[in-house]
Design a protein around this motif. Structure first.
Motif, mmCIF file in Angstrom:
data_model
loop_
_atom_site.group_PDB
_atom_site.id
_atom_site.type_symbol
_atom_site.label_atom_id
_atom_site.label_comp_id
_atom_site.label_asym_id
_atom_site.label_seq_id
_atom_site.Cartn_x
_atom_site.Cartn_y
_atom_site.Cartn_z
ATOM 1 N N ALA A 1 -38.022 115.780 23.936
ATOM 2 C CA ALA A 1 -38.839 114.553 23.380
ATOM 3 C C ALA A 1 -38.497 113.333 23.964
ATOM 4 O O ALA A 1 -37.391 113.157 24.890
ATOM 5 C CB ALA A 1 -38.312 114.443 21.902
ATOM 6 N N LEU B 1 -34.734 111.790 18.256
ATOM 7 C CA LEU B 1 -36.011 112.130 18.557
ATOM 8 C C LEU B 1 -35.743 113.697 18.969
ATOM 9 O O LEU B 1 -36.400 114.559 18.328
ATOM 10 C CB LEU B 1 -36.506 111.539 19.874
ATOM 11 C CG LEU B 1 -37.848 110.774 19.135
ATOM 12 C CD1 LEU B 1 -37.447 109.454 18.559
ATOM 13 C CD2 LEU B 1 -38.757 110.381 20.435
ATOM 14 N N ARG B 2 -34.632 113.918 19.594
ATOM 15 C CA ARG B 2 -34.270 115.525 19.767
ATOM 16 C C ARG B 2 -34.200 116.334 18.385
ATOM 17 O O ARG B 2 -34.397 117.416 18.262
ATOM 18 C CB ARG B 2 -32.909 115.528 20.551
ATOM 19 C CG ARG B 2 -33.133 115.195 22.328
ATOM 20 C CD ARG B 2 -32.003 115.572 22.941
ATOM 21 N NE ARG B 2 -31.018 114.939 22.695
ATOM 22 C CZ ARG B 2 -30.472 113.816 23.397
ATOM 23 N NH1 ARG B 2 -31.116 113.396 24.461
ATOM 24 N NH2 ARG B 2 -29.320 113.415 23.159
ATOM 25 N N SER C 1 -37.523 116.597 16.954
ATOM 26 C CA SER C 1 -38.355 117.327 17.562
ATOM 27 C C SER C 1 -38.070 118.820 17.181
ATOM 28 O O SER C 1 -38.817 119.487 17.140
ATOM 29 C CB SER C 1 -38.544 117.168 18.845
ATOM 30 O OG SER C 1 -37.228 117.464 19.483
ATOM 31 N N ARG D 1 -48.197 119.237 21.774
ATOM 32 C CA ARG D 1 -47.736 117.796 22.106
ATOM 33 C C ARG D 1 -48.101 116.722 20.978
ATOM 34 O O ARG D 1 -49.082 116.966 20.304
ATOM 35 C CB ARG D 1 -48.254 117.336 23.353
ATOM 36 C CG ARG D 1 -47.708 116.330 23.803
ATOM 37 C CD ARG D 1 -48.505 115.528 25.194
ATOM 38 N NE ARG D 1 -48.255 114.316 25.491
ATOM 39 C CZ ARG D 1 -46.982 113.903 26.288
ATOM 40 N NH1 ARG D 1 -46.117 114.683 26.435
ATOM 41 N NH2 ARG D 1 -46.824 112.642 26.309
ATOM 42 N N ALA E 1 -43.344 114.138 22.250
ATOM 43 C CA ALA E 1 -42.368 115.621 21.953
ATOM 44 C C ALA E 1 -43.524 116.674 22.420
ATOM 45 O O ALA E 1 -44.513 116.799 22.044
ATOM 46 C CB ALA E 1 -41.878 115.706 20.673
ATOM 47 N N LEU F 1 -40.765 113.272 13.455
ATOM 48 C CA LEU F 1 -40.168 113.023 14.904
ATOM 49 C C LEU F 1 -39.205 112.013 14.903
ATOM 50 O O LEU F 1 -37.975 112.005 15.229
ATOM 51 C CB LEU F 1 -41.273 112.971 16.067
ATOM 52 C CG LEU F 1 -40.770 112.652 17.522
ATOM 53 C CD1 LEU F 1 -40.083 113.931 17.855
ATOM 54 C CD2 LEU F 1 -41.896 112.338 18.472
#
Length: 256
Positions: free
Chosen positions: A202, A166-167, A170, A180, A197, A252
């Motif tokens: 995230a 997810l990092r 995002s 958001r 996120a 994402l």
């Protein structure tokens, strides 16, 4: 021939090997335009690196996790040499994982790709890689669907793999100060998986079902979606979210 103890710790190995053997090395897969040979190279590098990092921790001399450049030496091997290297690396990973069970507390903290994991992560992560990349070769056959449905696959995908993916995902999205994204992945009879996120980062976690879902699916399809993939049969997942929300959630989850 893979030793029985290797199959005991990596029970998904046998079906992965059969999937590789049933295809030409240059056959395409669903994984970023990789061939079957590319998948086998990647898995050989995975097994080597998981064993290397855990072995270094066992020896009291922790090392940083290497990137995918670790795969380069395997690209120079012939197909038969690569096959042998893969089975050897899996055996070495099992050796190290068994030693960790004997010598380390289950709660020991080990660094992996910039985050802390426990010793059990290393064999379990290889198992997940075997399941996921077998699907890349076979698609939605019964073996793949059954493996992707297993609760431990969902758990590992959310708790162990979800945060770093997810990092990365995002980072591909642009947020203003108030921007958001929130998405709920729902399978009937289980907790939702909530992904969020914004400009601050995230997150991903299990939560009780509440309100409308962003995506509803079966358990196997949800695991694929968590990895930025989707099942071949579109009827296995559905969404009432608008195209903009759905596109953002899938970006994402894609990790890139």
């Amino acid at each position: 021939m893979v030793a029985a103890r290797v199959n005991d710790l990596l029970p998904e190995l046998d079906s992965f090997l059969h999937a590789v053997q049933a295809r030409r090395p240059d056959a395409g897969t669903w994984c970023e335009a990789w061939t079957v040979r590319d998948v086998l190279i990647h898995q050989t590098g995975n097994a080597e690196e998981l064993a290397r990092v855990l072995a270094a921790h066992l020896a009291g001399a922790p090392v940083e996790t290497r990137g995918f450049d670790r795969e380069a030496p395997y690209r120079a091997l012939s197909d038969s040499e690569l096959w042998s290297a893969f089975t050897v690396r899996c055996e070495q990973l099992v050796d190290v994982a068994e030693a960790a069970v004997h010598d380390l507390s289950p709660d020991t903290e080990v660094m992996w790709t910039g985050r802390v994991v426990k010793p059990a992560f290393f064999a379990e992560h290889m198992r997940e890689e075997l399941v996921l990349h077998r699907w890349d070769m076979t698609g939605d056959d019964s073996t793949a669907v059954q493996a992707l449905t297993e609760p431990w696959m969902t758990e590992h995908s959310v708790k162990e793999v979800g945060p770093p993916l997810l990092r990365r995902g995002s980072a591909a999205l642009e947020f203003d100060a108030d921007g958001r994204i929130e998405g709920r992945l729902r399978v009937f009879g289980t907790d939702d998986i909530l992904v969020t996120a914004d400009a601050g980062g995230a997150g991903i976690r299990f939560t009780a079902p509440e309100g409308p879902a962003t995506i509803e699916s079966d358990a196997a399809a949800r695991t694929l979606l968590l990895w930025g993939r989707r099942p071949a049969d579109p009827s296995r997942w559905q969404s009432d979210a608008g195209p903009e929300t759905l596109r953002a959630v899938r970006t994402l989850l894609s990790g890139y």
